[in-house]
Design a protein around this motif. Structure first.
Motif, PDB file in Angstrom:
ATOM      1  N   UNK A   1       0.632  -1.128   0.101  1.00  0.00           N
ATOM      2  CA  UNK A   1       0.219  -0.122   0.174  1.00  0.00           C
ATOM      3  C   UNK A   1       0.810   1.384   0.151  1.00  0.00           C
ATOM      4  N   UNK A   2       1.899   1.302   0.519  1.00  0.00           N
ATOM      5  CA  UNK A   2       2.913   2.296   0.400  1.00  0.00           C
ATOM      6  C   UNK A   2       3.484   2.577  -0.813  1.00  0.00           C
ATOM      7  N   UNK A   3       4.137   1.600  -1.548  1.00  0.00           N
ATOM      8  CA  UNK A   3       4.458   1.687  -2.927  1.00  0.00           C
ATOM      9  C   UNK A   3       3.301   1.661  -3.947  1.00  0.00           C
ATOM     10  N   UNK A   4       3.645   2.368  -4.964  1.00  0.00           N
ATOM     11  CA  UNK A   4       2.754   2.229  -6.370  1.00  0.00           C
ATOM     12  C   UNK A   4       3.085   0.833  -6.903  1.00  0.00           C
ATOM     13  N   UNK A   5       2.184   0.433  -7.850  1.00  0.00           N
ATOM     14  CA  UNK A   5       2.576  -0.843  -8.660  1.00  0.00           C
ATOM     15  C   UNK A   5       3.913  -0.709  -9.315  1.00  0.00           C
ATOM     16  N   UNK A   6       3.964   0.614 -10.200  1.00  0.00           N
ATOM     17  CA  UNK A   6       5.313   0.559 -10.550  1.00  0.00           C
ATOM     18  C   UNK A   6       6.580   0.654  -9.710  1.00  0.00           C
ATOM     19  N   UNK A   7       6.373   1.147  -8.521  1.00  0.00           N
ATOM     20  CA  UNK A   7       7.672   1.037  -7.773  1.00  0.00           C
ATOM     21  C   UNK A   7       7.781  -0.295  -6.895  1.00  0.00           C
ATOM     22  N   UNK A   8       6.472  -1.130  -6.979  1.00  0.00           N
ATOM     23  CA  UNK A   8       6.659  -2.353  -6.314  1.00  0.00           C
ATOM     24  C   UNK A   8       7.417  -3.258  -7.479  1.00  0.00           C
ATOM     25  N   UNK A   9       7.208  -3.007  -8.938  1.00  0.00           N
ATOM     26  CA  UNK A   9       7.874  -3.517  -9.950  1.00  0.00           C
ATOM     27  C   UNK A   9       9.254  -3.455 -10.045  1.00  0.00           C
ATOM     28  N   UNK A  10       9.671  -2.043  -9.792  1.00  0.00           N
ATOM     29  CA  UNK A  10      11.231  -1.789  -9.711  1.00  0.00           C
ATOM     30  C   UNK A  10      11.855  -2.498  -8.707  1.00  0.00           C
ATOM     31  N   UNK A  11      10.975  -2.457  -7.432  1.00  0.00           N
ATOM     32  CA  UNK A  11      11.744  -3.204  -6.201  1.00  0.00           C
ATOM     33  C   UNK A  11      12.049  -4.630  -6.457  1.00  0.00           C
ATOM     34  N   UNK A  12      11.160  -5.006  -7.249  1.00  0.00           N
ATOM     35  CA  UNK A  12      11.244  -6.686  -7.481  1.00  0.00           C
ATOM     36  C   UNK A  12      12.703  -6.939  -8.291  1.00  0.00           C
ATOM     37  N   UNK A  13      12.747  -5.980  -9.351  1.00  0.00           N
ATOM     38  CA  UNK A  13      13.982  -6.080 -10.254  1.00  0.00           C
ATOM     39  C   UNK A  13      15.120  -5.565  -9.305  1.00  0.00           C
ATOM     40  N   UNK A  14      15.075  -4.853  -8.502  1.00  0.00           N
ATOM     41  CA  UNK A  14      16.352  -4.249  -7.779  1.00  0.00           C
ATOM     42  C   UNK A  14      16.684  -5.410  -6.730  1.00  0.00           C
TER      43      UNK A  14
END
Length: 406
Positions: A362-375
């Protein structure tokens, strides 16, 4: 027939398809007859006024194609069937999608076995209200298929779809980048901008807050769509964007004149949005309530209808009812982002409701979640940019936002 169909010219497509059917029957060419009927069904579903007849024909010809072993015809029939707003259960859509993929693989047609398959998966995710999964499916398809299927919107099969998802997620920069690329790649012989690309450019201007550009681009949308039936989801997107930048209902109402009458949920939603903007809250509330119950609308869109109904109830000082209507919207928009979630948060704040307990999702946007997974996979910013079709600078901004939030 296919050439006219791909240019959305329904009448000549139907005329040539019927001519091909007659010749195929006279010359005893059953495979050609099946292929011609696929073109006819595909032309019919391009026209909202004839979509039901087109769906029925595509279903019938898909069965005939399987019996005859004409796998390409079956794959195209199922793909074009799935490409229209269709009142099917998610399970039935998944089943048709898998049959389409198998037939396309047998035909050796990668554009459907890969590109269209992943677009279908994205559409299912949208219907289920999962924006992150929809974006992941489209990006996966774009990685596997670099536009081998030339379309009326250039060579990027997923481009317009991906730009629309970017706008849903609030990533206006990405949507603008894709829109510009698509417009530049649009064939030079075209007399006017395709209606989808015209709408995309308008939507981007609205989400940028550029009212004067939006007003000018709206005129282009109306020119491009003149004489054509517009799907309800397209009109809803443009009306929502136009209202967000301060265009008046009078400016936007011409979009509804060519709106497809079915499915009815979209028309109810758009009517409600315009009535609310005109402060006709009782009328808007009734239409929002009808849209809330429409199974044809994706989960997140029904969530938006709940939010709109809650606003109308608040305007009538019916706070308790507004809270009750708003409660399901939290669940419907739990896996969404962007302006729909922002509208929900604004109404919750007006009602003095506490925000749900924060989680990473809920804190991260869907795009940020996607980036976090790739990080987490160890990708650098440059690798992130290539994987997600964004600039290195945008990748760095996402990483910075993730670190700041967490």
């Amino acid at each position: 027939a296919q050439s006219y169909m791909l240019r959305d010219l329904t009448e000549p497509a139907l005329r040539w398809a019927d001519h091909a059917v007659v010749l195929a029957e006279r010359l005893k060419l059953p495979d050609i007859r099946i292929t011609a009927l696929v073109e006819k069904g595909s032309a019919l579903v391009n026209d909202p006024a004839q979509v039901d007849a087109g769906r029925a024909l595509l279903r019938e010809v898909a069965d005939d194609a399987e019996k005859a072993g004409v796998w390409l015809a079956k794959a195209r029939a199922l793909n074009n069937l799935l490409s229209t707003p269709y009142p099917l259960s998610a399970d039935e859509q998944r089943d048709l999608l898998e049959h389409m993929r198998i037939a396309a693989e047998k035909a050796g047609f990668d554009s459907l076995a890969v590109a269209a398959y992943f677009q279908g998966r994205a559409s299912l995710a949208i219907h289920d209200g999962d924006l992150t999964a929809a974006i992941a499916a489209i990006d996966d398809g774009r990685r596997r298929d670099q536009g081998v299927l030339r379309t009326t919107q250039g060579e990027d099969y997923h481009g317009a779809f991906r730009a629309g998802l970017a706008l849903e997620a609030g990533d206006v920069e990405l949507a603008d980048s894709i829109a510009r690329t698509l417009l530049e790649a649009s064939p030079g012989i075209r007399k006017k901008t395709p209606v989808g690309l015209a709408g995309l450019a308008f939507h981007v201007a609205c989400r940028r807050g550029d009212r004067s550009a939006a007003r000018e681009l709206l005129a282009g949308v109306l020119r491009a769509s003149h004489g054509r039936k517009l799907w309800g989801d397209y009109v809803h997107d443009l009306v929502s964007a136009g209202l967000s930048v301060g265009l008046s209902p009078a400016d936007l109402r011409p979009l509804t004149s060519d709106m497809s009458p079915a499915p009815d949920g979209w028309r109810c939603l758009v009517t409600a949005q315009l009535a609310e903007a005109e402060h006709r809250y009782a009328v808007a509330l009734a239409d929002y309530q009808r849209a809330m119950l429409s199974v044809d609308l994706p989960v997140a869109v029904r969530g938006t209808a709940h939010v709109g109904a809650a606003r109308c109830l608040l305007a009538q000082d019916r706070r308790n009812e507004a809270s009750g209507v708003l409660e399901p919207a939290q669940r419907m928009l739990a896996r969404w982002d962007g302006w729909r979630v922002a509208e929900l948060a604004a109404v919750r704040e007006r009602l003095g409701l506490r925000s749900p307990a924060s989680t990473v999702d809920s804190v991260l946007t869907p795009r940020e979640l996607e980036v976090a997974r790739l990080l987490a996979e160890g990708l650098t910013n440059a690798e992130l940019a290539r994987r997600l079709f964004i600039s290195p600078r945008t990748a760095a901004v996402h990483v910075s936002n993730i670190l700041s939030k967490l």
